[in-house]
Scaffold this active site. Sequence first.
Site, mmCIF file in Angstrom:
data_model
loop_
_atom_site.group_PDB
_atom_site.id
_atom_site.type_symbol
_atom_site.label_atom_id
_atom_site.label_comp_id
_atom_site.label_asym_id
_atom_site.label_seq_id
_atom_site.Cartn_x
_atom_site.Cartn_y
_atom_site.Cartn_z
ATOM 1 C CB SER A 172 -42.353 57.415 -23.265
ATOM 2 O OG SER A 172 -41.172 57.808 -23.942
ATOM 3 C CE1 TYR A 198 -45.184 58.342 -27.944
ATOM 4 C CE2 TYR A 198 -43.300 59.230 -26.763
ATOM 5 C CZ TYR A 198 -44.085 58.154 -27.122
ATOM 6 O OH TYR A 198 -43.783 56.898 -26.661
HETATM 7 N N1 LIG Z 1 -41.428 51.665 -29.007
HETATM 8 C C1 LIG Z 1 -40.824 52.537 -28.206
HETATM 9 O O1 LIG Z 1 -39.663 52.901 -28.372
HETATM 10 C C2 LIG Z 1 -41.569 53.103 -27.034
HETATM 11 C C3 LIG Z 1 -40.834 53.757 -26.040
HETATM 12 C C4 LIG Z 1 -41.492 54.286 -24.953
HETATM 13 C C5 LIG Z 1 -42.858 54.171 -24.876
HETATM 14 N N2 LIG Z 1 -43.556 53.553 -25.849
HETATM 15 C C6 LIG Z 1 -45.003 53.482 -25.720
HETATM 16 O O2 LIG Z 1 -45.420 52.151 -25.712
HETATM 17 C C7 LIG Z 1 -46.736 52.058 -26.228
HETATM 18 C C8 LIG Z 1 -46.786 50.966 -27.283
HETATM 19 O O3 LIG Z 1 -45.873 51.292 -28.305
HETATM 20 P P1 LIG Z 1 -45.267 50.216 -29.306
HETATM 21 O O4 LIG Z 1 -43.900 50.653 -29.589
HETATM 22 O O5 LIG Z 1 -45.521 48.841 -28.808
HETATM 23 O O6 LIG Z 1 -46.147 50.529 -30.612
HETATM 24 P P2 LIG Z 1 -46.774 49.613 -31.744
HETATM 25 O O7 LIG Z 1 -47.019 50.528 -32.872
HETATM 26 O O8 LIG Z 1 -45.950 48.379 -31.953
HETATM 27 O O9 LIG Z 1 -48.157 49.152 -31.097
HETATM 28 C C9 LIG Z 1 -49.141 50.073 -30.754
HETATM 29 C C10 LIG Z 1 -50.484 49.388 -30.838
HETATM 30 O O10 LIG Z 1 -51.469 50.356 -30.455
HETATM 31 C C11 LIG Z 1 -52.531 50.285 -31.373
HETATM 32 N N3 LIG Z 1 -53.216 51.562 -31.462
HETATM 33 C C12 LIG Z 1 -52.699 52.730 -31.901
HETATM 34 N N4 LIG Z 1 -53.641 53.671 -31.909
HETATM 35 C C13 LIG Z 1 -54.776 53.091 -31.444
HETATM 36 C C14 LIG Z 1 -56.094 53.552 -31.254
HETATM 37 N N5 LIG Z 1 -56.459 54.794 -31.589
HETATM 38 N N6 LIG Z 1 -57.005 52.701 -30.742
HETATM 39 C C15 LIG Z 1 -56.658 51.431 -30.445
HETATM 40 N N7 LIG Z 1 -55.430 50.929 -30.652
HETATM 41 C C16 LIG Z 1 -54.491 51.757 -31.139
HETATM 42 C C17 LIG Z 1 -51.900 49.914 -32.695
HETATM 43 O O11 LIG Z 1 -52.841 49.358 -33.611
HETATM 44 C C18 LIG Z 1 -50.828 48.931 -32.262
HETATM 45 O O12 LIG Z 1 -51.308 47.599 -32.236
HETATM 46 C C19 LIG Z 1 -47.090 53.449 -26.745
HETATM 47 O O13 LIG Z 1 -47.868 54.122 -25.809
HETATM 48 C C20 LIG Z 1 -45.742 54.115 -26.870
HETATM 49 O O14 LIG Z 1 -45.832 55.486 -26.732
HETATM 50 C C21 LIG Z 1 -42.942 53.007 -26.937
#
Ligand SMILES: NC(=O)c1ccc[n+]([C@@H]2O[C@H](COP(=O)([O-])OP(=O)(O)OC[C@H]3O[C@@H](n4cnc5c(N)ncnc54)[C@H](O)[C@@H]3O)[C@@H](O)[C@H]2O)c1
Length: 257
Positions: A139, A152
């Site tokens: 991120s 985080y």
């Molecule tokens: N959305 C943003 O703005 C953003 C920005 C930078 C980085 N990220 C990173 O991208 C990644 C995905 O985020 P997203 O926005 O797609 O989130 P999201 O909530 O849409 O999807 C996350 C997925 O991970 C799964 N998950 C969570 N905890 C889990 C666990 N303990 N075991 C197995 N599965 C698990 C959830 O069920 C979900 O399907 C994360 O690592 C997040 O930190 C997101």
Amino acid sequence: MAEQRGLGNTTDLTGRTALVTGGGSGIGAACARALAGGGAHVVVIDRDAEAAEAVAIEIGGESLALDLGDLDALAARSFDADILLNNAGIQTVAPIVDFDPATFRRMLDIMVTAPFLLTRAVLPGMYQRRWGRIVNISSVHGLRASEYKSAYVTAKHALEGLSKVTALEGGPRGVTSNCLNPGYVNTPLVQKQIADQARTHGIPESEVIEKVMLAESAIKRLLEPEEVADLALWLCGPMAGSVTGSSYTMDGGWSAR
Ligand SMILES: NC(=O)c1ccc[n+]([C@@H]2O[C@H](COP(=O)([O-])OP(=O)(O)OC[C@H]3O[C@@H](n4cnc5c(N)ncnc54)[C@H](O)[C@@H]3O)[C@@H](O)[C@H]2O)c1
């Protein structure tokens, strides 16, 4: 050889197997679709069994229901893959003085120790085949801090370190490891934190995206998951064979400040 000489720039992943954690939603689902589109057989890992299965059916892959916070269960399993995309993550927004220590530990388990265990599990096979791609979804918070996100920011900074060490150890054996560093992406993870951000910053929910999430960004829109997936796919392709130990910001200019 063609790959070494840089001939051909399309990403053909036919015959490769990819593990995508958190592949049931958001960025992970977009990456699973992109990798499958490139020809890979994708294993969609998620604690949400239904979501993982739905994506797996859509892309002709397979699903694996697993809570990555259960480290004993994770360590007891064996994994083999050519591509590992460490993506699963969660967010909690609270000042340090109110931050629940158990939540802090669980977030580090899911976002640091689970990627370590998966990396540890797949590296021997990658070394044997002398080819592997590890993509860690970090991120902008792997490179910059924001208040109220202690677990985080700590976890993502740690993932950056793990990714770099993996790059150094894997480089001579055909394995690359890189981080992607998005700013705010239009996913359920972001939609879910709008209320928390409004409360902790003392502003209405309608102002969170503009005043908090996009405050540092020169490009005033949320990223789409497909934009992150496109870069992840490129990192697995023939033109990225020498790209390793890197962190690719996709943050609308946030970290240019
Ligand atoms: N959305 C943003 O703005 C953003 C920005 C930078 C980085 N990220 C990173 O991208 C990644 C995905 O985020 P997203 O926005 O797609 O989130 P999201 O909530 O849409 O999807 C996350 C997925 O991970 C799964 N998950 C969570 N905890 C889990 C666990 N303990 N075991 C197995 N599965 C698990 C959830 O069920 C979900 O399907 C994360 O690592 C997040 O930190 C997101």
